[in-house]
Design a protein around this motif. Sequence first.
Motif, short mmCIF file in Angstrom:
data_model
loop_
_atom_site.label_atom_id
_atom_site.label_comp_id
_atom_site.label_asym_id
_atom_site.label_seq_id
_atom_site.Cartn_x
_atom_site.Cartn_y
_atom_site.Cartn_z
N LEU A 35 0.95 4.14 -2.78
CA LEU A 35 0.75 5.56 -2.44
C LEU A 35 1.94 6.40 -2.89
O LEU A 35 1.79 7.54 -3.35
N VAL A 55 0.84 -1.22 0.00
CA VAL A 55 0.00 0.00 0.00
C VAL A 55 0.87 1.26 0.00
O VAL A 55 0.62 2.22 -0.74
N ILE A 56 1.92 1.23 0.85
CA ILE A 56 2.83 2.38 0.92
C ILE A 56 3.51 2.62 -0.42
O ILE A 56 3.65 3.76 -0.88
N ILE A 116 1.70 6.91 -6.59
CA ILE A 116 0.65 7.91 -6.87
C ILE A 116 1.16 9.31 -6.58
O ILE A 116 0.94 10.26 -7.33
N ALA A 117 1.88 9.46 -5.45
CA ALA A 117 2.43 10.77 -5.08
C ALA A 117 3.43 11.26 -6.11
O ALA A 117 3.45 12.45 -6.47
#
Length: 320
Positions: free
Chosen positions: A17, A13-14, A20-21
């Motif tokens: 993310l 998940v990290i 995405i960032a």
Amino acid sequence: MKKGFTLIELLAVILILGIIALIAIPTISNILDEARGGAFKATVEQVVKAVENNCQVEKVDNQKVTSIYVINSGKIIPKIDIKGSLPNNGIIYVNDKCAVSLGIDDNKHSAKKDLNTDNIVYSDCTSNSCASKEHILYTEVFSKIENAVNRWKEEFPGEMPPNGKTYKISLAYFKGRGYIDLNFRNPISNLCIRDVKDVEITNNNGKMEFYFGIDDNLSNESYCNGTKTFLRDVLIKSDDVVEYNVGDTFTAPDFTVFEANGTIGNKSNVTVSYVDSNGNTVSQIDMNRPGKWYVTYSYYQISSGIFYRYANRKVEVIVK
């Protein structure tokens, strides 16, 4: 019983993310930059309109036109009505016809506009190459040099370089004739510019084009004020006003050239020019009608294209 995420799932998940960032942040940053750039352009256009409107109001009210506005730390002096926040830096020049030139920046976005165009040129800049600094040099240095060259051409057309030739004229020469202030400074460094700094003037089919280089290493506080003796090392003395009657034979007023030590100098280095009451150059004074003219005596020596000694004297001639 509730089941939590495993370490591998959390890391996944990290990682997602983070990806995405990495994709979103530059996009958001670009959107914000575009928004700031759009706001900057809108503010600059608002400044131009406000300055032009203020100039028109001043002219209608028979007031002196405000020629210089300075933006410093987001504030404009003299103050005019502008909505919203202003950029960090800027200088705006207005002529007596309400034409505007400007250099404005917020240390990232830059705007420049010349007097002879309606277009505003926008670009990015760094803290060392922004429009406001360049425009300060234009308004405070190059425009004054240009005015000095134009005055010289108007008052002493016979001294102009021949077509295709270049003369080097020292600042001291222009200072001596009152075309440039004695305390002529580089507005960026605030240091006085050397009297011996040359203006290169080229005659391009009657148009006097000039080049003047700015170099802080050639500027120093000692070049202010202490040069009057050098500037006036030659002096022409004559009457201030002479009068004639219509029909008289005109004889140019007498004059004397004095060197700095008080001895009489050589008249052969003096040229004579005539202008009418409107400032137009004429070949001679019309003694057949009443009027007012001016005789200008100009002393100069030239060596290798460089003027280095000069003086002038204007005498008013009245024909009654």
